[in-house]
Design a protein around this motif. Structure first.
Motif, PDB file in Angstrom:
ATOM      1  N   LEU A   6       0.831  -1.207   0.000  1.00  0.00           N
ATOM      2  CA  LEU A   6       0.000   0.000   0.000  1.00  0.00           C
ATOM      3  C   LEU A   6       0.864   1.255   0.000  1.00  0.00           C
ATOM      4  CD1 LEU A   6      -2.793  -1.000   2.536  1.00  0.00           C
ATOM      5  CD2 LEU A   6      -3.062  -0.646   0.086  1.00  0.00           C
ATOM      6  N   HIS A   7       1.906   1.247   0.835  1.00  0.00           N
ATOM      7  CA  HIS A   7       2.803   2.406   0.930  1.00  0.00           C
ATOM      8  C   HIS A   7       3.524   2.636  -0.404  1.00  0.00           C
ATOM      9  CE1 HIS A   7       5.261   5.370   2.971  1.00  0.00           C
ATOM     10  NE2 HIS A   7       6.315   4.824   2.406  1.00  0.00           N
ATOM     11  N   GLU A   8       3.980   1.567  -1.011  1.00  0.00           N
ATOM     12  CA  GLU A   8       4.687   1.686  -2.291  1.00  0.00           C
ATOM     13  C   GLU A   8       3.765   2.173  -3.409  1.00  0.00           C
ATOM     14  OE1 GLU A   8       6.349  -2.199  -2.863  1.00  0.00           O
ATOM     15  OE2 GLU A   8       8.046  -1.801  -1.513  1.00  0.00           O
ATOM     16  N   SER A   9       2.477   1.894  -3.287  1.00  0.00           N
ATOM     17  CA  SER A   9       1.541   2.342  -4.320  1.00  0.00           C
ATOM     18  C   SER A   9       1.089   3.785  -4.108  1.00  0.00           C
ATOM     19  CB  SER A   9       0.330   1.414  -4.386  1.00  0.00           C
ATOM     20  OG  SER A   9      -0.451   1.539  -3.225  1.00  0.00           O
ATOM     21  N   GLY A  10       1.576   4.423  -3.050  1.00  0.00           N
ATOM     22  CA  GLY A  10       1.291   5.835  -2.844  1.00  0.00           C
ATOM     23  C   GLY A  10       0.222   6.134  -1.806  1.00  0.00           C
ATOM     24  N   ILE A  11      -0.316   5.115  -1.182  1.00  0.00           N
ATOM     25  CA  ILE A  11      -1.343   5.337  -0.166  1.00  0.00           C
ATOM     26  C   ILE A  11      -0.651   5.632   1.161  1.00  0.00           C
ATOM     27  CG2 ILE A  11      -3.249   4.285   1.103  1.00  0.00           C
ATOM     28  CD1 ILE A  11      -3.814   2.643  -1.439  1.00  0.00           C
ATOM     29  N   ARG A  12      -1.060   6.710   1.791  1.00  0.00           N
ATOM     30  CA  ARG A  12      -0.480   7.124   3.070  1.00  0.00           C
ATOM     31  C   ARG A  12      -1.521   6.996   4.165  1.00  0.00           C
ATOM     32  NH1 ARG A  12       3.169   6.140   0.383  1.00  0.00           N
ATOM     33  NH2 ARG A  12       4.675   7.547  -0.515  1.00  0.00           N
ATOM     34  N   ALA A  13      -1.068   7.115   5.397  1.00  0.00           N
ATOM     35  CA  ALA A  13      -1.959   6.985   6.555  1.00  0.00           C
ATOM     36  C   ALA A  13      -3.099   7.999   6.486  1.00  0.00           C
ATOM     37  CB  ALA A  13      -1.165   7.167   7.843  1.00  0.00           C
ATOM     38  N   GLU A  14      -2.809   9.197   6.025  1.00  0.00           N
ATOM     39  CA  GLU A  14      -3.836  10.233   5.932  1.00  0.00           C
ATOM     40  C   GLU A  14      -4.964   9.825   4.990  1.00  0.00           C
ATOM     41  OE1 GLU A  14      -0.494  10.986   5.329  1.00  0.00           O
ATOM     42  OE2 GLU A  14      -0.144  11.689   7.376  1.00  0.00           O
ATOM     43  N   HIS A  15      -4.608   9.105   3.930  1.00  0.00           N
ATOM     44  CA  HIS A  15      -5.628   8.634   2.987  1.00  0.00           C
ATOM     45  C   HIS A  15      -6.561   7.623   3.660  1.00  0.00           C
ATOM     46  CE1 HIS A  15      -2.304   9.535  -0.110  1.00  0.00           C
ATOM     47  NE2 HIS A  15      -3.138  10.569  -0.073  1.00  0.00           N
ATOM     48  N   ALA A  19     -10.530   8.012   4.440  1.00  0.00           N
ATOM     49  CA  ALA A  19     -11.499   7.007   4.003  1.00  0.00           C
ATOM     50  C   ALA A  19     -12.349   6.533   5.178  1.00  0.00           C
ATOM     51  CB  ALA A  19     -10.787   5.822   3.359  1.00  0.00           C
ATOM     52  N   GLY A  20     -11.754   6.437   6.367  1.00  0.00           N
ATOM     53  CA  GLY A  20     -12.513   6.051   7.555  1.00  0.00           C
ATOM     54  C   GLY A  20     -13.580   7.068   7.900  1.00  0.00           C
ATOM     55  N   PHE A  21     -13.204   8.334   7.899  1.00  0.00           N
ATOM     56  CA  PHE A  21     -14.191   9.384   8.195  1.00  0.00           C
ATOM     57  C   PHE A  21     -15.249   9.475   7.092  1.00  0.00           C
ATOM     58  CE2 PHE A  21     -10.796  11.053  11.010  1.00  0.00           C
ATOM     59  CZ  PHE A  21     -11.534  11.041  12.183  1.00  0.00           C
ATOM     60  N   ALA A  22     -14.824   9.278   5.847  1.00  0.00           N
ATOM     61  CA  ALA A  22     -15.791   9.302   4.739  1.00  0.00           C
ATOM     62  C   ALA A  22     -16.791   8.153   4.864  1.00  0.00           C
ATOM     63  CB  ALA A  22     -15.062   9.223   3.403  1.00  0.00           C
ATOM     64  N   SER A  23     -16.325   6.995   5.320  1.00  0.00           N
ATOM     65  CA  SER A  23     -17.244   5.868   5.455  1.00  0.00           C
ATOM     66  C   SER A  23     -18.249   6.093   6.579  1.00  0.00           C
ATOM     67  CB  SER A  23     -16.481   4.558   5.667  1.00  0.00           C
ATOM     68  OG  SER A  23     -15.918   4.492   6.947  1.00  0.00           O
ATOM     69  N   ILE A  24     -17.879   6.853   7.591  1.00  0.00           N
ATOM     70  CA  ILE A  24     -18.840   7.206   8.642  1.00  0.00           C
ATOM     71  C   ILE A  24     -19.940   8.085   8.043  1.00  0.00           C
ATOM     72  CG2 ILE A  24     -19.179   8.500  10.782  1.00  0.00           C
ATOM     73  CD1 ILE A  24     -16.321   7.565  11.575  1.00  0.00           C
ATOM     74  N   GLY A  25     -19.551   9.083   7.269  1.00  0.00           N
ATOM     75  CA  GLY A  25     -20.538   9.940   6.605  1.00  0.00           C
ATOM     76  C   GLY A  25     -21.380   9.165   5.610  1.00  0.00           C
ATOM     77  N   ILE A  62      -5.929   0.263   9.054  1.00  0.00           N
ATOM     78  CA  ILE A  62      -4.939   0.371   7.971  1.00  0.00           C
ATOM     79  C   ILE A  62      -4.149   1.654   8.123  1.00  0.00           C
ATOM     80  CG2 ILE A  62      -4.689   0.685   5.475  1.00  0.00           C
ATOM     81  CD1 ILE A  62      -7.080  -1.254   5.146  1.00  0.00           C
ATOM     82  N   GLY A  63      -4.835   2.740   8.510  1.00  0.00           N
ATOM     83  CA  GLY A  63      -4.142   4.016   8.738  1.00  0.00           C
ATOM     84  C   GLY A  63      -3.101   3.901   9.841  1.00  0.00           C
ATOM     85  N   LEU A  64      -3.462   3.218  10.920  1.00  0.00           N
ATOM     86  CA  LEU A  64      -2.501   3.013  12.017  1.00  0.00           C
ATOM     87  C   LEU A  64      -1.303   2.182  11.542  1.00  0.00           C
ATOM     88  CD1 LEU A  64      -4.685   2.352  15.157  1.00  0.00           C
ATOM     89  CD2 LEU A  64      -2.932   4.082  14.902  1.00  0.00           C
ATOM     90  N   ALA A  65      -1.576   1.141  10.787  1.00  0.00           N
ATOM     91  CA  ALA A  65      -0.480   0.301  10.277  1.00  0.00           C
ATOM     92  C   ALA A  65       0.429   1.100   9.360  1.00  0.00           C
ATOM     93  CB  ALA A  65      -1.049  -0.908   9.554  1.00  0.00           C
ATOM     94  N   LEU A  66      -0.166   1.912   8.488  1.00  0.00           N
ATOM     95  CA  LEU A  66       0.643   2.733   7.593  1.00  0.00           C
ATOM     96  C   LEU A  66       1.430   3.790   8.364  1.00  0.00           C
ATOM     97  CD1 LEU A  66      -1.844   3.180   4.636  1.00  0.00           C
ATOM     98  CD2 LEU A  66       0.440   2.157   4.488  1.00  0.00           C
ATOM     99  N   SER A  67       0.804   4.360   9.383  1.00  0.00           N
ATOM    100  CA  SER A  67       1.485   5.353  10.205  1.00  0.00           C
ATOM    101  C   SER A  67       2.709   4.752  10.888  1.00  0.00           C
ATOM    102  CB  SER A  67       0.513   5.908  11.242  1.00  0.00           C
ATOM    103  OG  SER A  67       1.158   6.801  12.112  1.00  0.00           O
ATOM    104  N   THR A  68       2.561   3.555  11.401  1.00  0.00           N
ATOM    105  CA  THR A  68       3.687   2.869  12.041  1.00  0.00           C
ATOM    106  C   THR A  68       4.756   2.551  11.025  1.00  0.00           C
ATOM    107  OG1 THR A  68       2.182   1.918  13.667  1.00  0.00           O
ATOM    108  CG2 THR A  68       4.303   0.858  13.424  1.00  0.00           C
ATOM    109  N   TYR A  69       4.357   2.112   9.834  1.00  0.00           N
ATOM    110  CA  TYR A  69       5.301   1.788   8.776  1.00  0.00           C
ATOM    111  C   TYR A  69       6.063   3.026   8.319  1.00  0.00           C
ATOM    112  CZ  TYR A  69       7.225  -0.121   4.471  1.00  0.00           C
ATOM    113  OH  TYR A  69       8.081  -0.524   3.471  1.00  0.00           O
TER     114      TYR A  69
END
Length: 71
Positions: A6-15, A19-25, A62-69
């Protein structure tokens, strides 16, 4: 392995957090739409809202995992 891809494909923790907040909405929007459009009752709308609402914890994890990575 998945987090690295995911990180190599350009997805960051912020993304993922966004997406988490968007799914709540989207969960609220889905619930309201189902309640008004389907005419199948509140139980059906609740199921749709809960289904979409369950995505949020996955995106936050996933955001937490990416943040740690990223550290």
């Amino acid at each position: 392995m998945l987090v690295k891809k995911l990180h190599e494909s350009g997805i960051r923790a912020e993304h993922a957090y966004a997406a988490g907040f968007a799914s709540i909405g989207l969960s609220v929007i889905t619930w309201c739409t189902s309640l008004r459009v389907e005419k199948k009752g509140e139980e059906r709308a609740d199921r749709w809202g809960i289904f979409v609402g369950e995505w949020a914890p996955t995106f936050f994890a996933i955001g937490l995992a990416l943040s740690t990575y990223e550290e």
